[in-house]
Design a protein around this motif. Sequence first.
Motif, PDB file in Angstrom:
ATOM      1  N   GLU A  39      17.922   2.474   2.942  1.00 53.50           N
ATOM      2  CA  GLU A  39      17.685   3.685   3.729  1.00 53.50           C
ATOM      3  C   GLU A  39      16.412   4.394   3.280  1.00 53.50           C
ATOM      4  O   GLU A  39      15.625   4.863   4.115  1.00 53.50           O
ATOM      5  N   LEU A  40      16.200   4.461   1.967  1.00 55.98           N
ATOM      6  CA  LEU A  40      14.978   5.082   1.460  1.00 55.98           C
ATOM      7  C   LEU A  40      13.738   4.303   1.883  1.00 55.98           C
ATOM      8  O   LEU A  40      12.720   4.888   2.271  1.00 55.98           O
ATOM      9  N   LEU A  41      13.809   2.981   1.816  1.00 59.89           N
ATOM     10  CA  LEU A  41      12.680   2.154   2.227  1.00 59.89           C
ATOM     11  C   LEU A  41      12.419   2.273   3.726  1.00 59.89           C
ATOM     12  O   LEU A  41      11.264   2.273   4.169  1.00 59.89           O
ATOM     13  N   GLU A  42      13.478   2.387   4.515  1.00 61.83           N
ATOM     14  CA  GLU A  42      13.304   2.584   5.952  1.00 61.83           C
ATOM     15  C   GLU A  42      12.603   3.911   6.226  1.00 61.83           C
ATOM     16  O   GLU A  42      11.748   3.994   7.113  1.00 61.83           O
ATOM     17  N   GLY A  56       0.799  -1.212   0.000  1.00 59.04           N
ATOM     18  CA  GLY A  56       0.000   0.000   0.000  1.00 59.04           C
ATOM     19  C   GLY A  56       0.837   1.269   0.000  1.00 59.04           C
ATOM     20  O   GLY A  56       0.363   2.339   0.326  1.00 59.04           O
ATOM     21  N   TRP A  57       2.098   1.152  -0.385  1.00 58.54           N
ATOM     22  CA  TRP A  57       3.022   2.284  -0.371  1.00 58.54           C
ATOM     23  C   TRP A  57       3.326   2.788  -1.774  1.00 58.54           C
ATOM     24  O   TRP A  57       4.294   3.508  -1.993  1.00 58.54           O
ATOM     25  N   GLY A  58       2.517   2.425  -2.744  1.00 57.95           N
ATOM     26  CA  GLY A  58       2.763   2.781  -4.137  1.00 57.95           C
ATOM     27  C   GLY A  58       2.900   4.263  -4.388  1.00 57.95           C
ATOM     28  O   GLY A  58       3.608   4.684  -5.295  1.00 57.95           O
ATOM     29  N   PHE A  77       6.505   5.532  -4.674  1.00 57.87           N
ATOM     30  CA  PHE A  77       7.408   5.025  -5.694  1.00 57.87           C
ATOM     31  C   PHE A  77       8.026   6.133  -6.540  1.00 57.87           C
ATOM     32  O   PHE A  77       9.225   6.135  -6.779  1.00 57.87           O
ATOM     33  N   GLY A  78       7.222   7.077  -7.005  1.00 59.80           N
ATOM     34  CA  GLY A  78       7.747   8.159  -7.845  1.00 59.80           C
ATOM     35  C   GLY A  78       8.846   8.945  -7.163  1.00 59.80           C
ATOM     36  O   GLY A  78       9.882   9.237  -7.767  1.00 59.80           O
ATOM     37  N   GLY A  79       8.666   9.269  -5.920  1.00 59.32           N
ATOM     38  CA  GLY A  79       9.678  10.010  -5.175  1.00 59.32           C
ATOM     39  C   GLY A  79      10.948   9.215  -4.970  1.00 59.32           C
ATOM     40  O   GLY A  79      12.053   9.750  -5.073  1.00 59.32           O
ATOM     41  N   LEU A  80      10.796   7.933  -4.689  1.00 59.98           N
ATOM     42  CA  LEU A  80      11.977   7.089  -4.504  1.00 59.98           C
ATOM     43  C   LEU A  80      12.722   6.917  -5.814  1.00 59.98           C
ATOM     44  O   LEU A  80      13.950   6.989  -5.852  1.00 59.98           O
ATOM     45  N   GLU A 114       5.042   5.489   7.080  1.00 65.31           N
ATOM     46  CA  GLU A 114       3.810   4.716   6.955  1.00 65.31           C
ATOM     47  C   GLU A 114       3.438   3.934   8.210  1.00 65.31           C
ATOM     48  O   GLU A 114       2.266   3.777   8.507  1.00 65.31           O
ATOM     49  N   ARG A 115       4.437   3.429   8.912  1.00 63.59           N
ATOM     50  CA  ARG A 115       4.162   2.545  10.045  1.00 63.59           C
ATOM     51  C   ARG A 115       4.722   3.031  11.369  1.00 63.59           C
ATOM     52  O   ARG A 115       4.521   2.399  12.394  1.00 63.59           O
TER      53      ARG A 115
END
Length: 75
Positions: free
Chosen positions: A43-46, A5-7, A10-13, A52-53
């Motif tokens: 790091e970006l995903l963290e 649910g984090w789509g 994506f563009g920013g990453l 989000e969480r």
Amino acid sequence: MGRLGWGSHFGGLAARLDGAFGADGAFAHDRLRFVDFVDDVEELLEEVARQERGDEEAADGFEEYVLRHYAGDGG
């Protein structure tokens, strides 16, 4: 990211990782070491996981998983 649910992130990453791939879509080893790229992605995903969480646990293990996948268990 879509399955989590984090789509919307994506563009920013993808924009922040610009330059890691050449025009042909191949990883640009001459500009960036793969291990550094994987570390940056983790790091970006963290960061997204914190937003989000409230913590980065959802991204834990990404770097180790990717490096084992591409280097084998001994890598």
